[in-house]
Design a protein around this motif. Structure first.
Motif, PDB file in Angstrom:
ATOM      1  N   MET A  72       8.671  28.630  -5.828  1.00 47.42           N
ATOM      2  CA  MET A  72       9.497  28.388  -7.014  1.00 47.42           C
ATOM      3  C   MET A  72       9.598  29.662  -7.851  1.00 47.42           C
ATOM      4  SD  MET A  72       8.616  25.689 -10.091  1.00 47.42           S
ATOM      5  CE  MET A  72       7.024  26.409 -10.492  1.00 47.42           C
ATOM      6  N   VAL A  73      10.793  30.016  -8.219  1.00 45.70           N
ATOM      7  CA  VAL A  73      11.000  31.076  -9.208  1.00 45.70           C
ATOM      8  C   VAL A  73      11.073  30.397 -10.562  1.00 45.70           C
ATOM      9  CG1 VAL A  73      12.759  32.630 -10.145  1.00 45.70           C
ATOM     10  CG2 VAL A  73      12.153  32.764  -7.737  1.00 45.70           C
ATOM     11  N   THR A  74      10.305  30.898 -11.525  1.00 46.91           N
ATOM     12  CA  THR A  74      10.348  30.261 -12.840  1.00 46.91           C
ATOM     13  C   THR A  74       9.984  31.243 -13.945  1.00 46.91           C
ATOM     14  OG1 THR A  74       9.578  28.368 -14.123  1.00 46.91           O
ATOM     15  CG2 THR A  74       7.951  29.422 -12.699  1.00 46.91           C
ATOM     16  N   HIS A  75      10.556  30.955 -15.098  1.00 40.96           N
ATOM     17  CA  HIS A  75      10.144  31.636 -16.327  1.00 40.96           C
ATOM     18  C   HIS A  75       9.203  30.728 -17.115  1.00 40.96           C
ATOM     19  CE1 HIS A  75      13.780  34.332 -16.085  1.00 40.96           C
ATOM     20  NE2 HIS A  75      12.863  35.153 -16.560  1.00 40.96           N
ATOM     21  N   ASP A  76       9.150  29.491 -16.667  1.00 41.80           N
ATOM     22  CA  ASP A  76       8.492  28.435 -17.441  1.00 41.80           C
ATOM     23  C   ASP A  76       6.969  28.522 -17.284  1.00 41.80           C
ATOM     24  OD1 ASP A  76       7.713  26.126 -18.671  1.00 41.80           O
ATOM     25  OD2 ASP A  76       9.214  24.856 -17.697  1.00 41.80           O
ATOM     26  N   ALA A  77       6.296  28.876 -18.344  1.00 47.59           N
ATOM     27  CA  ALA A  77       4.838  29.044 -18.289  1.00 47.59           C
ATOM     28  C   ALA A  77       4.130  27.735 -17.967  1.00 47.59           C
ATOM     29  CB  ALA A  77       4.322  29.587 -19.626  1.00 47.59           C
ATOM     30  N   ARG A  78       4.820  26.614 -18.271  1.00 52.79           N
ATOM     31  CA  ARG A  78       4.191  25.322 -17.960  1.00 52.79           C
ATOM     32  C   ARG A  78       4.019  25.137 -16.460  1.00 52.79           C
ATOM     33  NH1 ARG A  78       8.472  22.122 -21.482  1.00 52.79           N
ATOM     34  NH2 ARG A  78       9.666  23.633 -20.280  1.00 52.79           N
ATOM     35  N   GLY A  79       4.817  25.865 -15.710  1.00 51.35           N
ATOM     36  CA  GLY A  79       4.738  25.737 -14.256  1.00 51.35           C
ATOM     37  C   GLY A  79       3.420  26.240 -13.692  1.00 51.35           C
ATOM     38  N   GLU A  80       2.782  27.137 -14.438  1.00 53.73           N
ATOM     39  CA  GLU A  80       1.571  27.781 -13.909  1.00 53.73           C
ATOM     40  C   GLU A  80       0.502  26.765 -13.530  1.00 53.73           C
ATOM     41  OE1 GLU A  80       0.242  30.742 -16.646  1.00 53.73           O
ATOM     42  OE2 GLU A  80       2.189  31.766 -16.692  1.00 53.73           O
ATOM     43  N   GLN A  81       0.364  25.713 -14.322  1.00 55.87           N
ATOM     44  CA  GLN A  81      -0.735  24.763 -14.078  1.00 55.87           C
ATOM     45  C   GLN A  81      -0.488  23.859 -12.865  1.00 55.87           C
ATOM     46  OE1 GLN A  81      -0.945  21.636 -17.215  1.00 55.87           O
ATOM     47  NE2 GLN A  81       0.910  22.640 -17.985  1.00 55.87           N
ATOM     48  N   PHE A  82       0.794  23.854 -12.344  1.00 55.74           N
ATOM     49  CA  PHE A  82       1.099  22.981 -11.209  1.00 55.74           C
ATOM     50  C   PHE A  82       0.958  23.696  -9.866  1.00 55.74           C
ATOM     51  CE2 PHE A  82       3.175  21.004 -14.762  1.00 55.74           C
ATOM     52  CZ  PHE A  82       3.078  19.648 -14.529  1.00 55.74           C
ATOM     53  N   VAL A  83       0.945  25.018  -9.904  1.00 59.15           N
ATOM     54  CA  VAL A  83       1.036  25.769  -8.650  1.00 59.15           C
ATOM     55  C   VAL A  83      -0.329  26.246  -8.175  1.00 59.15           C
ATOM     56  CG1 VAL A  83       3.379  26.511  -9.188  1.00 59.15           C
ATOM     57  CG2 VAL A  83       1.462  27.991  -9.802  1.00 59.15           C
ATOM     58  N   ASP A  84      -0.366  26.619  -6.892  1.00 62.80           N
ATOM     59  CA  ASP A  84      -1.615  27.125  -6.326  1.00 62.80           C
ATOM     60  C   ASP A  84      -1.788  28.611  -6.603  1.00 62.80           C
ATOM     61  OD1 ASP A  84      -2.346  24.647  -5.021  1.00 62.80           O
ATOM     62  OD2 ASP A  84      -0.691  25.046  -3.643  1.00 62.80           O
ATOM     63  N   GLU A  85      -0.683  29.347  -6.571  1.00 57.74           N
ATOM     64  CA  GLU A  85      -0.793  30.783  -6.830  1.00 57.74           C
ATOM     65  C   GLU A  85       0.485  31.291  -7.475  1.00 57.74           C
ATOM     66  OE1 GLU A  85      -1.535  31.446  -2.647  1.00 57.74           O
ATOM     67  OE2 GLU A  85       0.282  32.691  -2.507  1.00 57.74           O
TER      68      GLU A  85
END
Lengths: 390, 244
Positions: B197-210
């Protein structure tokens, strides 16, 4: 959902644009289909008006140039195989001076009319009255209806070519054919009127004759022309069909011109359809990029876009060609071949062959109009498009 | 699963050259949920396009699911994408004249599945994203979050190994963004998909593995994501049940 459904949905996304483009194509195809009937229609028209045993003889210089001696009529009547012959002398009278000559009015021998034009089926009682009454006239149904004349009416025609001579006729009957506009009167009546002015009517513009056997037509035409080859007025004989064809040559030229215009119109329609296809593709660049991203190949994108353009054009073409077919059949059914309002239009029949040609033309209009924009969209790189639209 | 070796991508803009990616090497294992982050123009979308087979590198080598993408023709790349990659974009990008189910069915038109099978699989995918009841709705009748879920259903309907998402929450409010991120995480967790996933959304950090951070075309650093660090379950608001 099938591919066809997908194409259909895409076509329906801008209904107004599709309807307008489709209407333009339908109209053009209908026009082209109708124009395609011209060559066969003219032939059919000639067949309908020309008998295969009737010959017309006129001066070899042309109908409009010189008269033939009236004595030719008797000589022709005496030839083997001639059933009857009639002189045909143009009077050129106008019923209403402001209209000019609005129907052909001719001086003929009344006794010959029923024989030479037996296929006109003029009532024998009318022919008898025509022969009996010196100022009598028989008039084509089309002209009778046009001027609301009826049997017994007196009609005065004034001819500029005869020193503004005005002759008054009594209508004794009609020629029961819508397509016959003729106004026929006794030659003797014209001779007497001219004699009153110290003129002598000694010639005729044309001579019509009927032969007993179609096989005799060609030999007889040769015989007539040979007979008068060394006379004061050489003749040119031709069949009625040939004569009418030469009269219609201007119409054939017009038909050619209209056909060229129709072809140009078809090219214009290609450009219009191409413009529509280009607009559609341009508006859907993002969607097309998405389709490519999810796995649609260039070939599939091309097929989809060209399919839409072709489907629209073919459907519109079917509508246009179908409408032209329906209208031509309706006209034919309504008029039975000739109609005072439609004239010879109902002879121009859109056949199934023309219908299929119209459909193919529409198909190719869609194909050609869609090629460039579809190819452009298909070739465009997906990443490049995504960078531009996102 | 995904291997980028010394990959560069150079664009030409008139006489100028723009180096969007500069000798990037990266490896993503099967079944990982990975975020590519960085400022605008850092090259993250370019990287996503390369590993998804949408674009070709100017230099280097891209290997995905055992295929070296550099060596594939345009048609082969299209076929590769159809079989191996599901796409989710920022602005939902559904076909407006097709219903939700028909949109989801689109990738299946490229398969040999029959009409009934295509329909059934599309309905199943819509149930997975919780929209089984809205299958016949048109995109214009759906909210942004619902449209993005339809896009996710479309991405997974052909059962690809890899799902790539380009700013999938970029056009959503916080609640819908969290739901979409949780859904993507579930694709990895419950269906074993590799999600990039490409994202600017910092909230995404907690959902991803790396998380791979890029800057000016360079791979700046790689850090573990929230899912990898805490291994904790998401918060209640994020924890939604996908209807399978």
């Amino acid at each position: 959902m099938s591919w066809t459904a997908f194409l259909w949905r895409n076509l329906a996304r801008n209904k107004l644009r599709s309807a307008l483009t489709g209407s333009a194509i339908a109209l053009a195809i209908a026009l082209v289909c109708f124009l395609a009937t011209m060559p066969e229609g003219l032939e059919r028209l000639l067949d309908s008006v020309a008998a295969n045993t009737r010959i017309v003889v006129h001066d070899s210089a042309g109908v409009a140039y010189d008269w033939m001696p009236y004595a030719y009529v008797e000589k022709i009547r005496a030839m083997r195989g001639v059933v009857g012959a009639a002189s045909w002398t143009w009077f050129g009278g106008a019923y209403r001076s402001e209209e000019g000559v609005s129907f052909p009015n001719m001086a003929v021998e009344p006794d010959a009319v029923g024989v030479v034009w037996a296929d006109w089926h003029i009532d024998p009682a009318v022919l008898a009255e025509f022969a009996r009454r010196r100022d009598g006239a028989v008039v084509g149904r089309g002209t009778m209806e046009r001027y609301r004349w009826k049997v017994g009416d007196q009609v005065t025609l004034q001819a500029e070519g005869y020193g503004r001579m005005a002759l008054t006729f009594t209508i004794v009957g009609e020629i029961p054919l819508q397509r016959a506009p003729h106004f026929l009167f006794q030659r003797e009546y014209l001779e007497q009127a001219m004699a009153a002015r110290k003129w002598h009517l000694d010639g005729t513009g044309m001579i019509w004759l009927r032969v007993d056997d179609p096989a005799r037509v060609d030999p007889l035409m040769r015989e007539i022309d040979d007979t008068f080859r060394n006379s004061e007025a050489q003749t040119a004989s031709e069949t009625e069909k040939s004569f009418f064809r030469s009269q219609f040559s201007a119409l054939e030229g017009l038909a050619l011109l209209i056909t060229i215009v129709a072809a140009l119109l078809a090219v214009c329609i290609v450009f219009i359809a191409a413009n529509t296809a280009s607009m559609t593709v341009r508006e859907r660049m993002r969607e097309i990029a998405i389709l490519k991203a999810i796995g649609f190949s260039r070939r599939q994108v091309f097929a989809m876009l060209i399919g839409e353009a072709t489907l629209l054009a073919t459907l519109a073409g079917a509508l246009g060609a179908g409408a032209s077919l329906g209208l031509s059949r309706l006209a034919r059914a309504a008029s039975g071949g000739w109609n005072a309002q439609l004239g010879p239009l109902s002879w121009f029949i859109v056949t199934n062959t023309i219908l299929v040609e119209g459909l193919f033309l529409a198909f190719f209009v869609g194909l050609i109009s869609g090629v460039v924009p579809s190819l452009g969209a298909a070739r465009r790189g997906v990443a490049e498009t995504l960078r531009e639209v996102f | 699963m995904i291997q980028l070796e010394d990959v560069s991508r150079v664009y030409r803009r008139g006489a100028d050259e723009v180096r969007a990616l500069d000798h990037v090497s990266l490896s993503i294992e099967r079944g990982r949920f990975v975020a590519l982050m960085g400022p605008s123009g850092s090259g993250k979308s370019t990287l996503l396009h390369l590993l998804a087979g949408l674009d070709r590198p100017s230099e280097g080598r891209v290997t995905v699911a055992g295929r070296v993408l550099n060596e594939l023709s345009e048609d082969e790349l299209a076929s590769f994408r159809a079989q191996h990659v599901g796409f989710i974009f920022q602005f939902f990008n559904l076909i407006p004249v097709l219903s939700a189910r028909e949109n989801v069915e689109l990738p299946l038109l490229l398969t040999k599945l029959g009409k009934a099978d295509r329909r059934e699989r599309a309905n199943t995918a819509l149930r997975v994203v919780g929209l089984g009841e809205r299958a016949e709705h048109m995109p214009g009748e759906m909210s942004g979050g619902e449209q993005q879920r339809v896009a996710i259903a479309r991405a997974i309907v052909s059962d690809p190994e890899i799902v790539v998402a380009d700013e999938p929450t970029g056009d959503l409010d916080a609640k819908n963004a969290a739901e979409i991120l949780a859904l993507l995480r579930d694709l990895r967790r419950e269906f074993g998909k590799t999600v990039v996933m490409v994202t600017h959304d910092a909230r995404g950090e907690q959902f991803v593995d790396e998380i791979h951070h890029l800057d000016k075309g360079l791979l700046d650093r790689t850090v573990p994501g929230g899912a990898q660090v805490s291994r904790s379950e998401p918060k209640a608001s994020e924890d939604r049940q996908v209807g399978a």
